[in-house]
Design a protein around this motif. Structure first.
Motif, PDB file in Angstrom:
ATOM      1  N   ARG A 244     -27.858  24.975 -16.981  1.00  0.00           N
ATOM      2  CA  ARG A 244     -28.128  24.296 -18.255  1.00  0.00           C
ATOM      3  C   ARG A 244     -26.995  23.349 -18.616  1.00  0.00           C
ATOM      4  O   ARG A 244     -27.231  22.232 -19.081  1.00  0.00           O
ATOM      5  CB  ARG A 244     -28.322  25.329 -19.369  1.00  0.00           C
ATOM      6  CG  ARG A 244     -29.668  26.025 -19.356  1.00  0.00           C
ATOM      7  CD  ARG A 244     -29.954  26.682 -20.696  1.00  0.00           C
ATOM      8  NE  ARG A 244     -28.973  27.694 -21.039  1.00  0.00           N
ATOM      9  CZ  ARG A 244     -29.087  28.975 -20.741  1.00  0.00           C
ATOM     10  NH1 ARG A 244     -30.155  29.400 -20.062  1.00  0.00           N
ATOM     11  NH2 ARG A 244     -28.160  29.842 -21.095  1.00  0.00           N
ATOM     12  N   ALA A 245     -25.769  23.771 -18.386  1.00  0.00           N
ATOM     13  CA  ALA A 245     -24.631  22.925 -18.718  1.00  0.00           C
ATOM     14  C   ALA A 245     -24.600  21.670 -17.848  1.00  0.00           C
ATOM     15  O   ALA A 245     -24.304  20.575 -18.327  1.00  0.00           O
ATOM     16  CB  ALA A 245     -23.334  23.708 -18.564  1.00  0.00           C
ATOM     17  N   ALA A 246     -24.933  21.828 -16.567  1.00  0.00           N
ATOM     18  CA  ALA A 246     -24.941  20.683 -15.661  1.00  0.00           C
ATOM     19  C   ALA A 246     -26.000  19.667 -16.070  1.00  0.00           C
ATOM     20  O   ALA A 246     -25.788  18.458 -15.997  1.00  0.00           O
ATOM     21  CB  ALA A 246     -25.175  21.153 -14.230  1.00  0.00           C
ATOM     22  N   ALA A 247     -27.139  20.180 -16.534  1.00  0.00           N
ATOM     23  CA  ALA A 247     -28.221  19.282 -16.944  1.00  0.00           C
ATOM     24  C   ALA A 247     -27.941  18.627 -18.291  1.00  0.00           C
ATOM     25  O   ALA A 247     -28.360  17.492 -18.539  1.00  0.00           O
ATOM     26  CB  ALA A 247     -29.535  20.060 -17.012  1.00  0.00           C
ATOM     27  N   ALA A 248     -27.210  19.323 -19.167  1.00  0.00           N
ATOM     28  CA  ALA A 248     -27.031  18.831 -20.533  1.00  0.00           C
ATOM     29  C   ALA A 248     -25.941  17.780 -20.655  1.00  0.00           C
ATOM     30  O   ALA A 248     -26.046  16.847 -21.442  1.00  0.00           O
ATOM     31  CB  ALA A 248     -26.720  20.000 -21.464  1.00  0.00           C
ATOM     32  N   GLY A 249     -24.859  17.921 -19.893  1.00  0.00           N
ATOM     33  CA  GLY A 249     -23.757  16.995 -20.020  1.00  0.00           C
ATOM     34  C   GLY A 249     -22.788  17.410 -21.117  1.00  0.00           C
ATOM     35  O   GLY A 249     -23.057  18.328 -21.898  1.00  0.00           O
ATOM     36  N   PRO A 250     -21.635  16.721 -21.223  1.00  0.00           N
ATOM     37  CA  PRO A 250     -20.575  17.133 -22.151  1.00  0.00           C
ATOM     38  C   PRO A 250     -20.944  17.018 -23.620  1.00  0.00           C
ATOM     39  O   PRO A 250     -20.267  17.607 -24.466  1.00  0.00           O
ATOM     40  CB  PRO A 250     -19.413  16.192 -21.798  1.00  0.00           C
ATOM     41  CG  PRO A 250     -20.036  15.034 -21.101  1.00  0.00           C
ATOM     42  CD  PRO A 250     -21.226  15.566 -20.392  1.00  0.00           C
ATOM     43  N   ALA A 251     -21.993  16.285 -23.958  1.00  0.00           N
ATOM     44  CA  ALA A 251     -22.363  16.145 -25.372  1.00  0.00           C
ATOM     45  C   ALA A 251     -22.956  17.426 -25.934  1.00  0.00           C
ATOM     46  O   ALA A 251     -22.939  17.639 -27.154  1.00  0.00           O
ATOM     47  CB  ALA A 251     -23.360  14.996 -25.546  1.00  0.00           C
ATOM     48  N   ASP A 252     -23.475  18.304 -25.075  1.00  0.00           N
ATOM     49  CA  ASP A 252     -24.049  19.569 -25.532  1.00  0.00           C
ATOM     50  C   ASP A 252     -22.922  20.602 -25.580  1.00  0.00           C
ATOM     51  O   ASP A 252     -22.621  21.275 -24.596  1.00  0.00           O
ATOM     52  CB  ASP A 252     -25.156  20.019 -24.573  1.00  0.00           C
ATOM     53  CG  ASP A 252     -25.961  21.201 -25.115  1.00  0.00           C
ATOM     54  OD1 ASP A 252     -25.390  22.001 -25.877  1.00  0.00           O
ATOM     55  OD2 ASP A 252     -27.149  21.317 -24.768  1.00  0.00           O
ATOM     56  N   VAL A 253     -22.324  20.723 -26.752  1.00  0.00           N
ATOM     57  CA  VAL A 253     -21.139  21.566 -26.900  1.00  0.00           C
ATOM     58  C   VAL A 253     -21.458  23.026 -26.602  1.00  0.00           C
ATOM     59  O   VAL A 253     -20.719  23.713 -25.898  1.00  0.00           O
ATOM     60  CB  VAL A 253     -20.551  21.407 -28.316  1.00  0.00           C
ATOM     61  CG1 VAL A 253     -19.422  22.424 -28.546  1.00  0.00           C
ATOM     62  CG2 VAL A 253     -20.033  19.988 -28.512  1.00  0.00           C
ATOM     63  N   ALA A 254     -22.558  23.531 -27.133  1.00  0.00           N
ATOM     64  CA  ALA A 254     -22.896  24.939 -26.945  1.00  0.00           C
ATOM     65  C   ALA A 254     -23.084  25.268 -25.468  1.00  0.00           C
ATOM     66  O   ALA A 254     -22.619  26.313 -24.976  1.00  0.00           O
ATOM     67  CB  ALA A 254     -24.160  25.291 -27.721  1.00  0.00           C
ATOM     68  N   ALA A 255     -23.767  24.398 -24.729  1.00  0.00           N
ATOM     69  CA  ALA A 255     -24.000  24.642 -23.302  1.00  0.00           C
ATOM     70  C   ALA A 255     -22.693  24.647 -22.526  1.00  0.00           C
ATOM     71  O   ALA A 255     -22.491  25.471 -21.628  1.00  0.00           O
ATOM     72  CB  ALA A 255     -24.951  23.591 -22.744  1.00  0.00           C
ATOM     73  N   GLN A 256     -21.785  23.738 -22.868  1.00  0.00           N
ATOM     74  CA  GLN A 256     -20.514  23.667 -22.142  1.00  0.00           C
ATOM     75  C   GLN A 256     -19.598  24.836 -22.486  1.00  0.00           C
ATOM     76  O   GLN A 256     -18.887  25.345 -21.618  1.00  0.00           O
ATOM     77  CB  GLN A 256     -19.816  22.334 -22.444  1.00  0.00           C
ATOM     78  CG  GLN A 256     -20.623  21.101 -22.074  1.00  0.00           C
ATOM     79  CD  GLN A 256     -21.111  21.112 -20.632  1.00  0.00           C
ATOM     80  OE1 GLN A 256     -20.418  21.587 -19.732  1.00  0.00           O
ATOM     81  NE2 GLN A 256     -22.321  20.606 -20.396  1.00  0.00           N
TER      82      GLN A 256
END
Length: 320
Positions: A244-256
């Motif tokens: 999920r983090a790889a797909a979301a990118g750095p803008a998705d704080v919760a995923a990162q």
């Protein structure tokens, strides 16, 4: 209630070839009793009963496990439970008379080993048999159950032709006099007992109370952050979190944040720090502050390792 004794086998083991180093080239048949050569049941193999292992010597440990079972205990000086289980295993290593080697790994300074073995909590005990890792248990297991686990490891080792016996070379320095450690503070002991029975709420409450009574209790602070980290990663599948983090990118704080927790919990602190530093650079305001706070918490969990010093400098540069 104590956890049931695990049944171990060689199925689905982790590939340690990257850490073990490249295979040796042709050099003729192995000497009798040498690592990598077949040995008869009970044949003596030179080596210490208890030893310390680093990333530089891990390949030799993997090689030794082809003739003598190796029990790895991955711990930390910041973990009281690590000292407890090491003491139990050291006594049993001598009692078993060389039927296995105890290899101690400082997970704080050997993060690559912890990551390769997918360690998520400290202490963790893993056996190596014929070059394959066999996860055994986490935490300060009671001695009677540790004996049962060791007997099971030896049974599996014998089935796989790993039945040599160490002939102690005298390199074991665990008998030297060491300073007597102070007793574990009551609230720390209460928290450790809670962790052993899987009660993270009680462990968090005990460490929080310890900090309230002594805000300068650095061990309680680091342990509390570890408990909170375990809680955060316990609900989701690690592979799914990373995907999920790889797909979301750095803008998705919760995923990162979730992905960094998974990486930190498996000893991949450098990857966790790099991930969160990228989010710091890509965000502003409350999002950036949330990530900064998590980074500082993970610095405390990691302890005094070089990756922390590097990441602190990069964080200061990114903020100012």
């Amino acid at each position: 209630m104590s956890q049931p004794m695990p049944r171990v086998n060689l199925q689905g083991a982790v590939d340690l070839s990257a850490l073990a180093g490249p295979p040796a080239g042709p050099a003729g048949p192995a000497a009798p009793g040498a690592p990598g050569g077949a040995v008869a049941d009970g044949q003596p193999v030179p080596g210490p009963l208890v030893t310390d292992v680093t990333e530089a010597t891990f390949g030799q440990t993997v090689e030794l496990s082809t003739v003598v079972p190796v029990v790895l205990v991955l711990g930390s000086a910041r973990s009281e439970a690590s000292g407890q289980i090491q003491d139990v295993l050291e006594n049993l290593a001598r009692e078993y008379g060389g039927r296995f080697q105890l290899a101690r790994v400082d997970a704080d300074t050997n993060a690559q080993i912890a990551a390769a073995l997918q360690v998520q909590a400290l202490p963790t005990v893993v056996a190596l048999v014929a070059g394959q890792p066999l996860p055994l248990f986490q935490g300060a297991y009671p001695e009677p159950q540790v004996r049962q686990v060791l007997d099971e490891v030896l049974r599996v080792a014998a089935q796989n032709g790993v039945a040599g016996v160490l002939e102690d070379t005298g390199e074991d320095d665990t008998e030297t006099e060491v300073p007597v450690e102070p007793p574990v503070p009551p609230l720390h002991a209460e928290a450790m007992d809670a962790i052993e029975r899987g009660d993270l709420d009680a462990a968090e409450a005990a460490y929080t109370q310890a900090l309230n009574e002594n805000p300068r209790d650095d061990e309680a602070k680091a342990a509390l952050l570890q408990v909170q980290l375990i809680r955060r990663i316990s609900q989701d599948d690690p592979d799914e979190v990373l995907a999920r983090a790889a797909a979301a990118g750095p803008a998705d704080v919760a995923a990162q944040l979730a992905a960094a927790d998974v990486e930190a919990a498996t000893g991949r602190f450098a990857e966790a720090f790099d991930r969160l530093l990228a989010v710091v650079r890509a965000t502003r305001g409350d999002d950036r502050e949330q990530v900064r706070v998590r980074l500082v918490e993970l610095f405390e969990v990691a302890g005094p390792v070089p990756e922390v010093q590097t990441a602190r400098r990069q964080l200061a540069s990114a903020l100012y």
